[in-house]
Design an enzyme around this catalytic site. Structure first.
Site, PDB file in Angstrom:
ATOM      1  N   CYS A  25     -10.027   0.901   6.295  1.00 27.60           N
ATOM      2  CA  CYS A  25      -9.877   0.992   5.025  1.00 27.60           C
ATOM      3  C   CYS A  25      -9.990  -0.748   4.162  1.00 27.60           C
ATOM      4  O   CYS A  25     -10.500  -0.283   3.134  1.00 27.60           O
ATOM      5  CB  CYS A  25      -8.819   1.262   4.508  1.00 27.60           C
ATOM      6  SG  CYS A  25      -7.062   1.027   5.352  1.00 27.60           S
ATOM      7  N   HIS A  33      -2.365   1.378   4.987  1.00 27.87           N
ATOM      8  CA  HIS A  33      -3.661   2.040   4.728  1.00 27.87           C
ATOM      9  C   HIS A  33      -3.820   1.601   3.414  1.00 27.87           C
ATOM     10  O   HIS A  33      -2.666   1.557   2.349  1.00 27.87           O
ATOM     11  CB  HIS A  33      -3.575   3.762   4.702  1.00 27.87           C
ATOM     12  CG  HIS A  33      -5.228   4.613   4.552  1.00 27.87           C
ATOM     13  ND1 HIS A  33      -6.011   4.283   5.368  1.00 27.87           N
ATOM     14  CD2 HIS A  33      -5.630   5.384   2.860  1.00 27.87           C
ATOM     15  CE1 HIS A  33      -7.413   4.985   4.615  1.00 27.87           C
ATOM     16  NE2 HIS A  33      -6.807   5.513   2.805  1.00 27.87           N
ATOM     17  N   HIS A  74     -12.215   5.253  -0.496  1.00 30.43           N
ATOM     18  CA  HIS A  74     -11.193   4.765   0.238  1.00 30.43           C
ATOM     19  C   HIS A  74     -12.645   4.814   1.465  1.00 30.43           C
ATOM     20  O   HIS A  74     -13.235   5.966   1.205  1.00 30.43           O
ATOM     21  CB  HIS A  74      -9.915   5.110   0.296  1.00 30.43           C
ATOM     22  CG  HIS A  74      -9.719   6.453   0.720  1.00 30.43           C
ATOM     23  ND1 HIS A  74      -8.346   6.143   1.585  1.00 30.43           N
ATOM     24  CD2 HIS A  74     -10.429   7.616   0.695  1.00 30.43           C
ATOM     25  CE1 HIS A  74      -8.616   8.207   2.213  1.00 30.43           C
ATOM     26  NE2 HIS A  74      -9.601   8.810   1.061  1.00 30.43           N
TER      27      HIS A  74
END
Length: 357
Positions: free
Chosen positions: A271, A319, A331
């Site tokens: 990510c 994240h 993402h």
């Protein structure tokens, strides 16, 4: 004392070379230690619903994500420390060469005095019967005294610098050694949780896996609808900056590439690898990990969000996704998934940061 420091310098240089030729390791930033994963109950077996299995798989991947962020920060800091050790190693080598040069010059002065009968220049002038020689030599004596004093001062300073470099290199070496252990632990943590999640998924029949995927999508859709209904995007119509447009273009061009933990392109990403590389492509470097992006980059309210901004997720900032407009992010979700476009409200939002404020 000097021999002891030089020996320490030599040992440090050997250690530094060993570190720099070994796989890069590094320090992991303190993160909440994930709770041990619960033993996987054989499925199907009637003991747990498919929804419970889905939640456990999601938890395992989130824990792996947190460990991955720690690992990535460790790698980033390791590269920096390795560079510092290289610089210190060169400084130590240069310092030792300079000390050898200064000692050689001091030896030359001593030999010159010996050739003059062991008498210092001042005494030779006093004994001289020629006034002109005496007067002509006064300046030479003064210059020689100043040169000798400067030589001694420089030698002392160089020796002190060498000791400092040696101490700094030894400290960095000790940190790297400690960080090797920390990063190995983080990697073990990641591998264990990903393996546990994959094991759970492997126990599902083909039909159940399809249902599981539909449930993931339904849960994401429900969360996104609730987020939009809250009015979070009301009056958000700001345009991306020039650099933001470049970052968005880079990130969206990676759609379809697989998630791989620790990866930062070009064939796969995690990510924060995706977001950091996107902003690097926009000539605006940012920290490598989502936790450091959250800690170091300027925070902006959601109502002021614009394309290119980064949305940080979960309470541990484990994240990150890039906002691309219209309530969506691009993402890299987790292992087993590809870089994708999804709703910005599908996960718990911690906050928004702006790389180019």
């Amino acid at each position: 004392m000097h021999r002891r420091h030089c020996a320490a310098a030599a040992v440090t240089l050997v250690c530094a070379l060993a570190v720099l030729t070994a796989p890069v390791q590094a320090v992991a930033a303190p993160v909440p230690e994930p709770t041990p994963a619960a033993p996987a109950t054989p499925f199907p077996g009637g003991k747990r619903s498919l929804e419970e299995v889905r939640l456990e798989i999601d938890t395992l991947y989130r824990q792996a994500g947190a460990a991955t962020d720690a690992y990535n920060l460790a790698e980033e800091q390791s590269k920096k420390q390795s560079g510092e050790i290289s610089k210190l190693g060169k400084a130590i080598a240069d310092g030792r060469a300079r000390i050898a040069e200064l000692k050689s010059r001091a030896g030359a002065q001593a030999r010159e005095q010996y050739r003059n009968g062991g008498l210092p220049p001042g005494a030779q002038l006093v004994l001289s019967g020629d006034p002109r020689l005496f007067l002509d030599g006064v300046n030479q004596v003064r210059q020689g005294q100043q040169a000798a004093k400067g030589l001694l001062t420089e030698l002392t300073r160089t020796q002190e610098d060498l000791e400092t470099y040696t101490e700094d290199a030894s400290l960095n070496w000790a940190r790297l050694e400690a960080n090797r252990v920390k990063q190995a632990k983080a990697k073990k943590n990641i591998d264990a949780r990903i393996a546990a999640a994959k094991k759970l998924e492997s126990q599902l029949a083909t039909e159940e896996r399809a249902r599981l995927l539909r449930m993931e999508r339904d849960a994401a859709s429900t969360a996104q609808s609730a987020w939009l209904s809250s009015g979070a995007l009301t009056d958000i119509n700001r345009e991306a900056s020039a650099a933001g447009k470049q970052a968005v273009a880079f990130a969206t061009a990676q759609i379809g590439k697989p998630y791989v933990w620790g990866a930062e392109g070009p064939g796969s990403y995690d990510c924060s690898g995706l977001t950091s590389q996107a902003w690097a492509a926009a000539k605006s470097p940012i920290p490598r990990t989502s936790q450091e992006q959250w800690r170091q980059l300027p925070h902006v309210p959601i109502r002021d969000m614009r394309p290119g901004d980064l949305i940080i997720y979960h309470s541990d900032a484990s994240h990150v996704g890039m906002y691309v407009g219209d309530g969506s992010i691009v993402h890299a979700p987790r292992p087993g998934r590809n870089v994708t476009l999804t709703g910005a409200g599908t996960m718990e939002i911690l906050g928004v940061v702006r790389p180019d404020r």
